[in-house]
Design a protein around this motif. Structure first.
Motif, mmCIF file in Angstrom:
data_model
loop_
_atom_site.group_PDB
_atom_site.id
_atom_site.type_symbol
_atom_site.label_atom_id
_atom_site.label_comp_id
_atom_site.label_asym_id
_atom_site.label_seq_id
_atom_site.Cartn_x
_atom_site.Cartn_y
_atom_site.Cartn_z
ATOM 1 N N PRO A 35 18.911 0.835 -5.818
ATOM 2 C CA PRO A 35 18.408 -0.532 -6.018
ATOM 3 C C PRO A 35 18.136 -1.267 -4.715
ATOM 4 O O PRO A 35 17.196 -2.065 -4.629
ATOM 5 C CB PRO A 35 19.541 -1.208 -6.810
ATOM 6 C CG PRO A 35 20.278 -0.088 -7.455
ATOM 7 C CD PRO A 35 20.188 1.073 -6.518
ATOM 8 N N ALA A 36 18.943 -1.017 -3.702
ATOM 9 C CA ALA A 36 18.739 -1.698 -2.417
ATOM 10 C C ALA A 36 17.753 -0.953 -1.518
ATOM 11 O O ALA A 36 17.380 -1.458 -0.450
ATOM 12 C CB ALA A 36 20.079 -1.850 -1.699
ATOM 13 N N GLY A 37 17.356 0.252 -1.916
ATOM 14 C CA GLY A 37 16.399 1.019 -1.136
ATOM 15 C C GLY A 37 16.954 1.644 0.119
ATOM 16 O O GLY A 37 16.193 2.016 1.023
ATOM 17 N N ASP A 38 18.274 1.832 0.196
ATOM 18 C CA ASP A 38 18.868 2.286 1.449
ATOM 19 C C ASP A 38 19.785 3.492 1.307
ATOM 20 O O ASP A 38 20.431 3.899 2.262
ATOM 21 C CB ASP A 38 19.661 1.143 2.090
ATOM 22 C CG ASP A 38 20.782 0.631 1.193
ATOM 23 O OD1 ASP A 38 20.889 1.096 0.035
ATOM 24 O OD2 ASP A 38 21.542 -0.260 1.637
ATOM 25 N N GLN A 39 19.873 4.094 0.111
ATOM 26 C CA GLN A 39 20.800 5.206 -0.076
ATOM 27 C C GLN A 39 20.244 6.183 -1.109
ATOM 28 O O GLN A 39 20.085 5.854 -2.277
ATOM 29 C CB GLN A 39 22.179 4.702 -0.536
ATOM 30 C CG GLN A 39 23.212 5.800 -0.650
ATOM 31 C CD GLN A 39 24.582 5.258 -1.027
ATOM 32 O OE1 GLN A 39 24.756 4.057 -1.205
ATOM 33 N NE2 GLN A 39 25.553 6.141 -1.148
ATOM 34 N N ARG A 40 19.935 7.393 -0.659
ATOM 35 C CA ARG A 40 19.376 8.391 -1.560
ATOM 36 C C ARG A 40 20.411 8.761 -2.618
ATOM 37 O O ARG A 40 21.586 9.018 -2.299
ATOM 38 C CB ARG A 40 18.969 9.644 -0.789
ATOM 39 C CG ARG A 40 17.955 10.514 -1.514
ATOM 40 C CD ARG A 40 16.620 9.816 -1.604
ATOM 41 N NE ARG A 40 15.596 10.629 -2.288
ATOM 42 C CZ ARG A 40 14.384 10.190 -2.575
ATOM 43 N NH1 ARG A 40 14.047 8.940 -2.263
ATOM 44 N NH2 ARG A 40 13.507 10.962 -3.181
ATOM 45 N N GLN A 41 20.008 8.791 -3.873
ATOM 46 C CA GLN A 41 20.949 9.054 -4.957
ATOM 47 C C GLN A 41 20.205 9.552 -6.181
ATOM 48 O O GLN A 41 18.993 9.377 -6.312
ATOM 49 C CB GLN A 41 21.728 7.789 -5.307
ATOM 50 C CG GLN A 41 20.853 6.614 -5.696
ATOM 51 C CD GLN A 41 21.637 5.309 -5.795
ATOM 52 O OE1 GLN A 41 22.130 4.962 -6.858
ATOM 53 N NE2 GLN A 41 21.741 4.609 -4.670
#
Length: 415
Positions: A106-112
């Motif tokens: 959601p924040a665009g900063d952590q691949r998941q």
């Protein structure tokens, strides 16, 4: 003023069922007669304008995956992949598909990798509702009660064949795995003596949480018309909603439905507290973990509104959602507790009072809604072949008469 039926009888094809191919005049007449919430007016009007179109035809997983890709890319760009796209069972009115989304979060900063659900309307549902309202409400309830994270909405079916939303997948079950039942989910649902007290307390506590929070959350719900303490306008709009649906969907008139409608309008009580009303509040509409006995997610918010908490209480006490205790001594509301204990425990956990006279009004109202859903829309959707759940909606149409008898008995208690 001419009534809706007299308008449509002037059509060249008057021998046809007028509700199967409604004219613009027919639609506008019903809109004027039964004023409803702004968003519900849009949804119901759209339903009628599409009514004479094609019925349900199978939609492939590939089509839904492509639509989901369009919706997701419109919101976050192209840096994602979908995998494990598969059908989900359950849900009497919506088409549901599960998949895994690999993205940057959601924040665009952590691949998941996030498990998600696509929830889409068929051409017509047994309850015609708004995906935008459902989207807004689930987002607003996050942190108050267990709900799935709600990500994106296609309110007008621009990316998918029909309006849809995408939310997070929640683990859990709606009924004990040991329960062997062929009933529609929630009908006579028996959690058993071990799970029952653990789930009952959570159920009533969490219902109380969203009932208390109506005024607080209302500013975050722009597609919901407001409700005010001391006014019965929201109640009248709700009664008109279901009277309008009856007028749109019924095969033939029923004097009992009209009697109930007139009584409900005449006796509509002003609100004493503005609540988030779930609208289908009962056992079977939440998920729980069988190992921990914890509620993991509330489902099916599509009928939610700003209104009176007694509506949810009355719905959860509907005859269809009761069953007898193992010793045969008590009838358990929503499969949880005997009536007086159920209401006392709700008051204790919610901090809100239960007005028995007001509750009686809403018992009539939810019976009225049930007759409309089963005898009006259930019939209409089955007749038009508008849904993938044709067996379920035909069954709902079939049980109209015992539900109407319950409405008659409830009306006799108040007349």
């Amino acid at each position: 003023m001419a009534d809706a039926d007299s308008i449509v009888t002037r059509r060249p094809d008057a021998g046809l069922d007028p509700r199967a191919a409604p004219t613009s005049e027919f639609i506008e007449q019903i809109r004027r007669r039964f004023p409803v919430e702004t968003e519900m007016d849009r949804v119901l009007t759209r339903k009628m304008r599409l009514r004479s179109g094609p019925g349900y035809s199978p939609i492939s997983l590939d089509q839904l995956e492509a639509g989901a890709r369009r919706l997701i890319s419109r919101n976050i760009g192209e840096d994602f992949t979908l995998s494990r796209v598969r059908w989900l069972t359950g849900g009497a009115s919506k088409i549901q598909v599960a998949f895994d989304l690999e993205w940057n979060g959601p924040a665009g900063d952590q691949r998941q990798s996030t498990p998600m659900v696509l929830r889409m309307e068929p051409p017509e549902s047994v309850v015609e509702t708004s995906r935008m309202r459902e989207f807004e409400l689930i987002q607003a309830l996050d942190g108050l009660v267990p709900v799935p994270p709600c990500y994106w909405v296609d309110a007008d079916g621009e990316c998918l064949p029909h309006p849809a939303l995408i939310y997070g997948f929640v683990n859990g079950v709606t009924c004990p795995s040991s329960l062997k039942s062929t009933q529609v989910t929630g009908i006579g649902l028996n959690y058993g003596p071990e799970l029952r007290p653990l789930l009952a307390r959570q159920f009533l506590d969490q219902v109380g949480r969203f009932h208390r929070a109506g005024a607080e959350l209302a500013p975050r719900l722009p597609h919901f018309d407001g409700a005010e303490v001391g006014s019965n306008l929201s109640v009248i709009r709700l009664v008109n909603w279901w009277r309008r649906v009856w007028e749109e969907d019924r095969k033939e008139d029923d004097p009992l439905v009209e009697l109930a409608y007139q009584w409900l309008i005449k006796n509509a009580p002003p609100l004493d507290h503005v609540s988030i009303v779930h609208g289908d509040c009962r056992g079977g509409n939440f998920l729980f973990d069988e190992q921990t006995a914890q509620i993991t997610g509330w489902l099916d918010w599509e009928l939610a509104l700003l209104g009176d908490r007694h509506q949810d209480l009355a719905w959860s006490m509907h005859n269809a959602y009761r069953h007898m205790s193992e010793d045969g001594k008590d009838e358990l509301m929503s499969g949880f507790l005997p009536l007086n204990q159920y209401l006392e425990e709700y008051e204790r956990l919610s901090g809100l009072s239960v007005d028995r006279k007001r509750l009686q009004y809403y018992r009539v109202l939810v019976s009225f809604m049930s007759v409309v859903i089963c005898g009006g829309t259930g019939y209409r959707v089955a007749r038009g072949g508008k849904t993938h759940q044709d067996v379920v909606v035909a069954w709902l149409a079939m049980i109209t008469h015992p539900i109407a008898e319950q409405m008659r008995e409830t009306l006799e208690e108040v007349l």
